[in-house]
Design a protein around this motif. Structure first.
Motif, PDB file in Angstrom:
ATOM      1  N   ILE A  49       0.892  -1.168   0.000  1.00  0.00           N
ATOM      2  CA  ILE A  49       0.000   0.000   0.000  1.00  0.00           C
ATOM      3  C   ILE A  49       0.928   1.215   0.000  1.00  0.00           C
ATOM      4  O   ILE A  49       1.669   1.440   0.957  1.00  0.00           O
TER       5      ILE A  49
ATOM      6  N   THR B 205      -4.490  -5.801   4.281  1.00  0.00           N
ATOM      7  CA  THR B 205      -4.998  -7.120   4.685  1.00  0.00           C
ATOM      8  C   THR B 205      -6.149  -7.539   3.766  1.00  0.00           C
ATOM      9  O   THR B 205      -6.223  -8.688   3.320  1.00  0.00           O
TER      10      THR B 205
ATOM     11  N   ASN C  41       9.813  -5.287   9.584  1.00  0.00           N
ATOM     12  CA  ASN C  41       8.473  -4.880   9.137  1.00  0.00           C
ATOM     13  C   ASN C  41       7.382  -5.499  10.035  1.00  0.00           C
ATOM     14  O   ASN C  41       6.619  -6.369   9.625  1.00  0.00           O
TER      15      ASN C  41
HETATM   16  C1  LIG Z   1       2.005  -4.476   5.229  1.00  0.00           C
HETATM   17  C2  LIG Z   1       0.661  -3.999   4.765  1.00  0.00           C
HETATM   18  C3  LIG Z   1       0.268  -4.720   3.471  1.00  0.00           C
HETATM   19  C4  LIG Z   1      -0.369  -4.410   5.866  1.00  0.00           C
HETATM   20  O1  LIG Z   1      -1.621  -3.979   5.489  1.00  0.00           O
HETATM   21  P1  LIG Z   1      -2.470  -3.039   6.489  1.00  0.00           P
HETATM   22  O2  LIG Z   1      -3.804  -2.883   5.893  1.00  0.00           O
HETATM   23  O3  LIG Z   1      -1.679  -1.830   6.793  1.00  0.00           O
HETATM   24  O4  LIG Z   1      -2.557  -3.969   7.784  1.00  0.00           O
HETATM   25  P2  LIG Z   1      -3.721  -4.012   8.883  1.00  0.00           P
HETATM   26  O5  LIG Z   1      -4.172  -2.634   9.199  1.00  0.00           O
HETATM   27  O6  LIG Z   1      -4.782  -4.978   8.496  1.00  0.00           O
HETATM   28  O7  LIG Z   1      -2.969  -4.698  10.095  1.00  0.00           O
HETATM   29  C5  LIG Z   1      -1.777  -4.219  10.595  1.00  0.00           C
HETATM   30  C6  LIG Z   1      -1.578  -4.829  11.974  1.00  0.00           C
HETATM   31  O8  LIG Z   1      -0.266  -4.491  12.425  1.00  0.00           O
HETATM   32  C7  LIG Z   1      -0.369  -3.830  13.664  1.00  0.00           C
HETATM   33  N1  LIG Z   1       0.754  -2.885  13.676  1.00  0.00           N
HETATM   34  C8  LIG Z   1       0.854  -1.687  13.098  1.00  0.00           C
HETATM   35  N2  LIG Z   1       2.064  -1.167  13.321  1.00  0.00           N
HETATM   36  C9  LIG Z   1       2.744  -2.070  14.042  1.00  0.00           C
HETATM   37  C10 LIG Z   1       4.039  -2.122  14.599  1.00  0.00           C
HETATM   38  N3  LIG Z   1       4.905  -1.120  14.423  1.00  0.00           N
HETATM   39  N4  LIG Z   1       4.396  -3.227  15.304  1.00  0.00           N
HETATM   40  C11 LIG Z   1       3.541  -4.267  15.466  1.00  0.00           C
HETATM   41  N5  LIG Z   1       2.294  -4.265  14.956  1.00  0.00           N
HETATM   42  C12 LIG Z   1       1.903  -3.182  14.258  1.00  0.00           C
HETATM   43  C13 LIG Z   1      -1.730  -3.180  13.675  1.00  0.00           C
HETATM   44  O9  LIG Z   1      -2.145  -2.897  15.003  1.00  0.00           O
HETATM   45  C14 LIG Z   1      -2.549  -4.267  13.010  1.00  0.00           C
HETATM   46  O10 LIG Z   1      -2.819  -5.341  13.885  1.00  0.00           O
HETATM   47  P3  LIG Z   1      -4.260  -5.481  14.588  1.00  0.00           P
HETATM   48  O11 LIG Z   1      -5.282  -5.550  13.486  1.00  0.00           O
HETATM   49  O12 LIG Z   1      -4.141  -6.742  15.376  1.00  0.00           O
HETATM   50  O13 LIG Z   1      -4.440  -4.262  15.436  1.00  0.00           O
HETATM   51  C15 LIG Z   1       0.615  -2.456   4.550  1.00  0.00           C
HETATM   52  O14 LIG Z   1       0.789  -1.801   5.793  1.00  0.00           O
HETATM   53  C16 LIG Z   1       1.720  -1.975   3.580  1.00  0.00           C
HETATM   54  O15 LIG Z   1       1.580  -2.122   2.381  1.00  0.00           O
HETATM   55  N6  LIG Z   1       2.806  -1.415   4.131  1.00  0.00           N
HETATM   56  C17 LIG Z   1       3.895  -0.827   3.315  1.00  0.00           C
HETATM   57  C18 LIG Z   1       4.590  -1.824   2.371  1.00  0.00           C
HETATM   58  C19 LIG Z   1       4.821  -3.179   2.997  1.00  0.00           C
HETATM   59  O16 LIG Z   1       5.238  -3.285   4.138  1.00  0.00           O
HETATM   60  N7  LIG Z   1       4.550  -4.229   2.220  1.00  0.00           N
HETATM   61  C20 LIG Z   1       4.707  -5.597   2.675  1.00  0.00           C
HETATM   62  C21 LIG Z   1       6.032  -6.115   2.288  1.00  0.00           C
HETATM   63  S1  LIG Z   1       6.273  -7.798   2.840  1.00  0.00           S
END
Ligand SMILES: CC(C)(COP(=O)(O)OP(=O)(O)OC[C@H]1O[C@@H](n2cnc3c(N)ncnc32)[C@H](O)[C@@H]1OP(=O)(O)O)[C@@H](O)C(=O)NCCC(=O)NCCS
Length: 186
Positions: A100, A112, A139
Motif C-alpha cells: 500500500i 490485509t 516490518n
Molecule cells: C504491510 C501492509 C500490506 C499491511 O496492510 P495493512 O492494511 O496496513 O494492515 P492491517 O491494518 O490490516 O494490520 C496491521 C496490523 O499491524 C499492527 N501494527 C501496526 N504497526 C505495528 C508495529 N509497528 N508493530 C507491530 N504491529 C503493528 C496493527 O495494530 C494491526 O494489527 P491489529 O489488526 O491486530 O491491530 C501495509 O501496511 C503496507 O503495504 N505497508 C507498506 C509496504 C509493505 O510493508 N509491504 C509488505 C512487504 S512484505
C-alpha cells in the motif's frame, strides 16, 4: 457468483500503465515505503521510466505472474499494488507481494483486505496448494498482518538484509489452501 476481485475495502484491478507511472513515482519518493516493500536500494523513480519498466515487464511477463493495482472501494482511488508470481509451477505454489503506497492508509486494513482477495484468487481460481511470501524482520506491521490472515512462520534467511547499519532476517511465511479454508469458516 460473487466478484472474485472485490473485497470489503478494496478491489483488485488491472494496472493501467500510463496512470501507474505517476503513482509509482510518487510512492518512490517515500523511502520508508520501498524499504518495507523491496530489498533493492530505495530511490526516487521517474514516472516515464516506471512506465517503460512496466511495459518491458508486461511484454516479458511470464504466464504465471498476476499483477494488480489495489483500488479503494470508497473512492476508486489507486492506493497500492500487489500480485501472485510464479503461480503456474507444477507444484501449485506461488509468491505473494503487496504494497500500500499511500502511507496514511497503513494500519487501516486495506492491505490485509487486498491480501485476502489475492488468496481467494490463488486458491479458488488458480487452484494453488500453498502461497509463500518473504517479509523483512523490521516490518512488524506486515508480519502482524500476515499472522492475522493465517500465514505461518516457516523460517528465515538470517542476516539477509543490512539497513541503517543493522542486520535483519528475511522471514519466510506461507499458508496452505486447507489452512485458508479453515479460516473462512471461523
Ligand atoms: C504491510 C501492509 C500490506 C499491511 O496492510 P495493512 O492494511 O496496513 O494492515 P492491517 O491494518 O490490516 O494490520 C496491521 C496490523 O499491524 C499492527 N501494527 C501496526 N504497526 C505495528 C508495529 N509497528 N508493530 C507491530 N504491529 C503493528 C496493527 O495494530 C494491526 O494489527 P491489529 O489488526 O491486530 O491491530 C501495509 O501496511 C503496507 O503495504 N505497508 C507498506 C509496504 C509493505 O510493508 N509491504 C509488505 C512487504 S512484505
Amino acid at each position: 457468483m460473487k466478484n472474485l476481485f472485490t473485497g470489503k475495502l478494496t478491489r483488485l484491478v488491472a494496472q493501467d500503465i500510463d496512470a501507474m507511472g505517476a503513482v509509482i513515482a510518487k510512492w518512490s519518493r517515500d523511502s520508508e515505503f520501498y524499504q518495507l516493500f523491496d530489498s533493492d536500494p530505495t530511490r526516487p523513480r521517474n514516472a516515464k521510466r516506471a512506465q517503460e519498466q512496466m511495459r518491458d515487464y508486461a511484454e516479458k511477463n511470464q504466464p504465471g505472474n498476476f499483477s494488480f493495482a489495489v483500488m479503494r472501494l470508497e473512492d476508486d482511488r489507486i492506493i497500492g499494488e500487489g500480485g501472485l508470481f510464479d503461480a503456474l509451477s507444477p507444484h501449485r505454489n506461488a509468491w505473494l507481494a503487496i504494497g500500500i503506497g499511500e502511507r496514511e492508509l497503513w494500519g487501516k486494513g486495506y492491505g490485509t483486505d487486498a491480501v485476502q482477495i489475492l488468496l481467494r484468487f490463488g486458491f479458488q481460481e488458480l487452484n494453488l496448494h500453498r502461497i509463500n511470501l518473504g517479509v523483512f524482520g523490521y516490518n512488524a506491521r506486515a508480519i502482524r498482518a500476515y499472522e492475522k490472515i493465517g500465514f505461518v512462520h516457516e523460517g528465515a534467511w538470517r542476516d539477509a538484509l543490512k539497513r541503517e547499519g543493522k542486520r535483519w532476517d528475511s522471514i519466510g511465511m506461507g499458508i496452505l489452501k486447507s489452512e485458508w479454508e479453515a479460516k473462512q469458516n471461523e
